[in-house]
Design an enzyme around this catalytic site. Structure first.
Site, PDB file in Angstrom:
ATOM      1  CG  ASP A  85      67.603  58.673 -48.328  1.00 61.90           C
ATOM      2  OD1 ASP A  85      67.754  57.537 -48.823  1.00 61.90           O
ATOM      3  OD2 ASP A  85      67.069  58.854 -47.207  1.00 61.90           O
ATOM      4  CD  GLU A 146      66.848  53.200 -45.439  1.00 63.50           C
ATOM      5  OE1 GLU A 146      66.689  52.222 -44.691  1.00 63.50           O
ATOM      6  OE2 GLU A 146      67.607  54.125 -45.160  1.00 63.50           O
TER       7      GLU A 146
HETATM    8 ZN   LIG Z   1      71.153  53.096 -45.038  1.00 61.34          ZN
END
Ligand SMILES: [Zn+2]
Length: 395
Positions: A85, A146
């Site tokens: 992401d 994340e």
């Molecule tokens: Zn990162």
């Protein structure tokens, strides 16, 4: 083919893959399955075995893919790990953030350094790994979300635990200019919601002001902040050396003369040790449940205080004689160890017993920024590093 030609074609392929990866708009919270398919479609034909794990809606995907050792001799596996992401884009980019552009030896695009650059290198290098006589398993771990408090990795890691993949070395390719990062603080984010009873401001005793109880809660947090400071571990490697706490926002109320029935607070803490997080949570929960809530309920029984965990990214602790750091140092010749102020998935891998290090191409200076870029030389450095990983994984 000469080694130089080899490196050039590897490099060209990395740039091609990175360009493809940037074109997938995998902003945290959004569907990343096409990007995962893309990665899987590179690794599977090379003989990798993979499995996927998902979020509750099956919209976002983690991929774990493995090249099995051809002749195992007891060497522990290596995990090459990256999140898929990227953070959202704000206005002001010089060009389309999802179209890679190269200028002055830099490749621009959202995610170029954080951290699709690393994933591109790993994928470009995969054919060489698959053709090598590996004497240990090499795994690829590509996670979702994340950037929003490491939501994807715990789901994957839970599966790793079940499958017994809980030893070896994990290299997290966050942008560190290929320097070794071996620790960071945790990052816990919370929103606490207060619900009281609305009323006319001339009769405050008949209402329950959510804003006022929220203010008391904030005061308590600030008091606890001092306690966190007092708990500073004497050998702390962080700056500042103690656990911090910060109130990011208070939202509530509609008018001067109306008792506010709703209020919420955004706050976060960055614990240097896990125990500080536990201490803080138990103290603030006790205060809310044993002091504030009974007072609120005396006037309005349906009053409530709810603390919602937005994310608890656990800290990444410095390991003594870290196998992962030693492994990287042996390849790069760089024996330095640094700590950083940003959070990663490292603590999650470490928690299940995998020696972990954060080391990857690009600079954190460019991460999350307008006109994010990665220096092309960093890609080359990373490919050379992967060559080292391969050399240490063959007979
Ligand atoms: Zn990162």
């Amino acid at each position: 083919m000469s080694t130089e030609n080899n490196l050039q074609s590897l490099f060209d392929n990395s740039i091609k893959i990175l360009t493809d990866l940037i074109a997938f708009k995998t902003i945290s919270g959004e569907d990343n399955s096409s990007l995962i398919d893309y990665c899987d479609n590179i690794l599977k034909p090379l003989g990798a075995e993979s499995f996927r794990t998902y979020d509750d809606e099956k919209k976002r995907v983690n991929l774990f893919s493995s090249f099995k050792a051809k002749s195992s001799n007891g060497k522990k596996p290596i995990i090459l790990s990256g999140h898929t992401d990227v953070v959202p884009v704000s206005k002001g980019w010089s060009a389309d953030p999802f179209v890679a552009t190269i200028k002055n030896d830099k490749l621009y695009g959202r995610g170029s350094c954080d951290m699709k650059g690393f994933i591109a290198c790993v994928l470009a290098y995969a054919p060489i790994l698959s053709n090598s006589n590996l004497d240990r398993d090499i795994h690829f771990s590509f996670t979702f979300d994340e950037e929003t408090a490491c939501l994807g990795a715990p789901i994957l890691i839970n599966e790793l635990k079940k499958k017994g993949i809980n030893k070896g070395i994990c290299i997290i390719g966050e942008p560190t200019n290929m320097k070794i990062i071996d620790a960071h603080k945790g990052c816990y984010e919370y929103t606490t919601y207060f619900e009281g009873l609305a009323g006319h401001s001339s009769q405050p005793h008949k209402g329950v002001s959510a804003v006022e109880y929220a203010a008391k809660y904030v005061n308590k947090l600030i008091e606890l902040r001092q306690k966190l400071k007092d708990r500073e571990p004497k050998d702390s490697i962080f700056d500042p050396p103690y656990s911090t706490l910060q109130i990011g926002g208070i939202f509530g109320g509609i008018a001067h003369n109306v008792i506010a029935d709703k209020c919420h607070i955004n706050w976060e803490t960055r614990p240097v040790v896990k125990e500080d997080g536990i201490f803080l949570n138990s103290e603030i929960d006790k205060y809310a449940n044993e002091i504030l809530l009974p007072e609120m309920k005396k006037i309005f029984p349906n009053s409530s205080i709810n603390k919602k965990i937005i994310g608890e990214v656990i800290g990444f602790d410095r390991e003594k004689d870290s196998k992962a750091c030693e492994f990287v140092s042996n390849i790069t010749g760089d024996n330095s160890r640094e700590v950083v102020s940003f959070g990663t998935e490292a603590g999650l891998f470490q928690e299940i017993g995998i020696s972990t290090v954060v080391c990857g191409p690009g600079s954190i200076q460019q991460a999350h920024k307008i006109d994010e870029f990665i220096e092309l030389n960093e890609i080359k450095k990373c490919l050379k590093f992967l060559e080292g990983v391969k050399d240490k994984s063959i007979n």
